[in-house]
Design a protein around this motif. Structure first.
Motif, PDB file in Angstrom:
ATOM      1  N   ARG A 176      -9.559   5.168   1.548  1.00 45.74           N
ATOM      2  CA  ARG A 176      -9.760   3.979   2.378  1.00 45.74           C
ATOM      3  C   ARG A 176     -10.972   4.141   3.284  1.00 45.74           C
ATOM      4  N   GLY A 180     -14.071   1.743   2.795  1.00 40.51           N
ATOM      5  CA  GLY A 180     -14.375   0.867   3.923  1.00 40.51           C
ATOM      6  C   GLY A 180     -15.767   1.100   4.484  1.00 40.51           C
ATOM      7  N   ASP A 203      -9.272  -5.368   1.180  1.00 40.79           N
ATOM      8  CA  ASP A 203      -8.360  -5.963   2.162  1.00 40.79           C
ATOM      9  C   ASP A 203      -6.936  -6.067   1.605  1.00 40.79           C
ATOM     10  N   ASN A 206      -5.194  -2.645   1.890  1.00 40.48           N
ATOM     11  CA  ASN A 206      -5.396  -1.956   3.160  1.00 40.48           C
ATOM     12  C   ASN A 206      -4.147  -1.866   4.022  1.00 40.48           C
TER      13      ASN A 206
END
Length: 405
Positions: A176, A180, A203, A206
């Motif tokens: 992540r 990201g 998203d 997440n």
């Protein structure tokens, strides 16, 4: 004289198949089998979920084990403990009698101990000549010895499962972070590629998995993130390869390709050019640049900061944006010194825009304070301006608007 050992519980308590099975396992075990009682207990703590026993039940078992003087237990020897309810309650840290009875029943049902009840249900031992115990009535610890190898195997499996979950959670966290930050970099630097689609996929993945998530669920999340990271890395490598091929033409030019219209802008390319022209101070006068975008455009790119105004009434002036940014600074845990440094280097308005942008993408930023200091240093070296950052967030907002339409 041979004595008969009780095999059924006293009073209204019924005999269960689990009790019969525990007695059969104990009787079938080799008479010379040995087990270290505290090692067995440690394995039971590891394997409690597989065995269906609670922490409180294990506390009662721990108390029972303290009534057997030997550390090493052997099948065929005297393994019956017969503490009174009062003594057992004391060693179980004052557990109430009703709770104690419930957890004793759970230990019996799990096949960890066997009831050897006397004719009247009391727990005691009958001694013979010389003071040796001829017969005892209480709780038989034989299953702990007979099933010691089983408990060790279950404990190893539980440890392996726990390690697998830990490693998967660790991998999910790292994936992540990498995804990201890479997407954020691509959007901030106007790198060409399917970043809006990749951000939408990110998203969707997440959400933090529950603390009690099973290995299967964590593996599914990790698999999806691995596939997404492969696509993100591929998109970035393709663009880096393209830029390297065009390096001889221009070292500083950035290429941006996006066929999707931005509903906020009539001419994004034109505005980009203005941003590049006005992002640095005038070299002759050293005065701050004329801003190429309005406050309204900033709020369209970073709408979340409006919630941090007094009374939540929104932002209508640059001064109100700066005040809201000061509130956000505290909410994100950014130190006053980092904020002050950013205001000095970038100017209050640009620093406020950066703070609004950090808030807008805070879920993708591990350390907001470190990120702000990094941008401040880049701005000090003339390598950062807020224009591309605002543009990137406008594209994200536009993509979100299209998805919700």
């Amino acid at each position: 004289m041979r004595t008969y050992q009780s095999t059924t519980p006293f009073g209204p308590r019924p005999l269960s198949l689990a009790m019969v099975a525990a007695r059969a396992v104990s009787e079938a075990g080799p008479k010379d089998a040995l087990a270290e009682k505290w090692k067995v207990f440690d394995n039971l703590r590891e394997a409690k979920t597989a065995l269906g026993i609670s922490d409180r039940a294990l506390s009662v078992l721990n108390a029972l084990l303290t009534f057997h003087q030997d550390t090493t237990l052997q099948l065929g020897s005297d393994l019956i403990v017969f503490p009174s309810n009062k003594a057992l309650t004391f060693r179980a840290n004052g557990m109430s009698p009703a709770t104690l009875r419930r957890h004793l029943a759970a230990l019996v049902q799990a096949g960890l101990v066997i009831r050897r009840d006397s004719p009247n249900g009391k727990r005691y031992a009958r001694k013979g000549e010389g003071g040796s115990i001829e017969q005892a009535f209480g709780f038989d610890l034989s299953p702990l010895v007979a099933r010691a190898a089983e408990f060790e195997s279950l404990a190893e499996a539980a440890r392996a499962e726990r390690k697998a979950r830990y490693l998967l959670r660790e991998e999910i966290t790292v994936l992540r972070r990498d995804i990201g930050k890479t997407i954020a970099l691509a959007l901030e630097e106007d790198v060409a590629g399917p970043w809006d689609d990749l951000l939408a996929r990110f998203d969707a993945l997440n959400e933090t998995p529950p603390r009690n998530a099973e290995t299967r669920a964590l593996e599914a999340i990790a698999t999806d993130l691995r596939a997404l990271w492969a696509d993100v890395e591929k998109a970035l490598k393709i663009q880096l390869k393209t830029e390297n091929m065009n390096a001889n033409e221009s070292h500083n030019e950035r290429h941006y390709q996006n066929s999707k219209p931005n509903p906020f802008l009539d001419s994004e390319q034109s505005l980009r050019e203005r941003l590049e022209e006005t992002s640095a101070p005038d070299p002759e006068t050293n005065k701050p640049p004329i801003r190429a975008f309005s406050l309204n455009l900033v709020l369209q790119a970073c709408p979340d900061i409006a919630m941090y105004t007094k009374g939540g009434q929104g932002i209508s002036t640059w001064r109100e944006l700066i005040a809201a940014a000061g509130v956000v600074r505290g909410a994100l845990g950014i130190s006053p010194s980092a904020w002050e440094d950013a205001c000095v280097v970038m100017g209050e308005e640009d620093a406020a825009i950066v703070m609004a942008a950090i808030l807008q993408r805070s879920e993708m930023i591990v350390s907001a304070g470190g990120y702000l200091r990094n941008l401040t240093e880049r701005a000090r070296e003339g390598k950062f301006s807020v224009g591309p950052m605002v543009m990137a967030l406008l594209r994200v907002a536009a993509a979100d608007g299209r998805k919700s339409a």
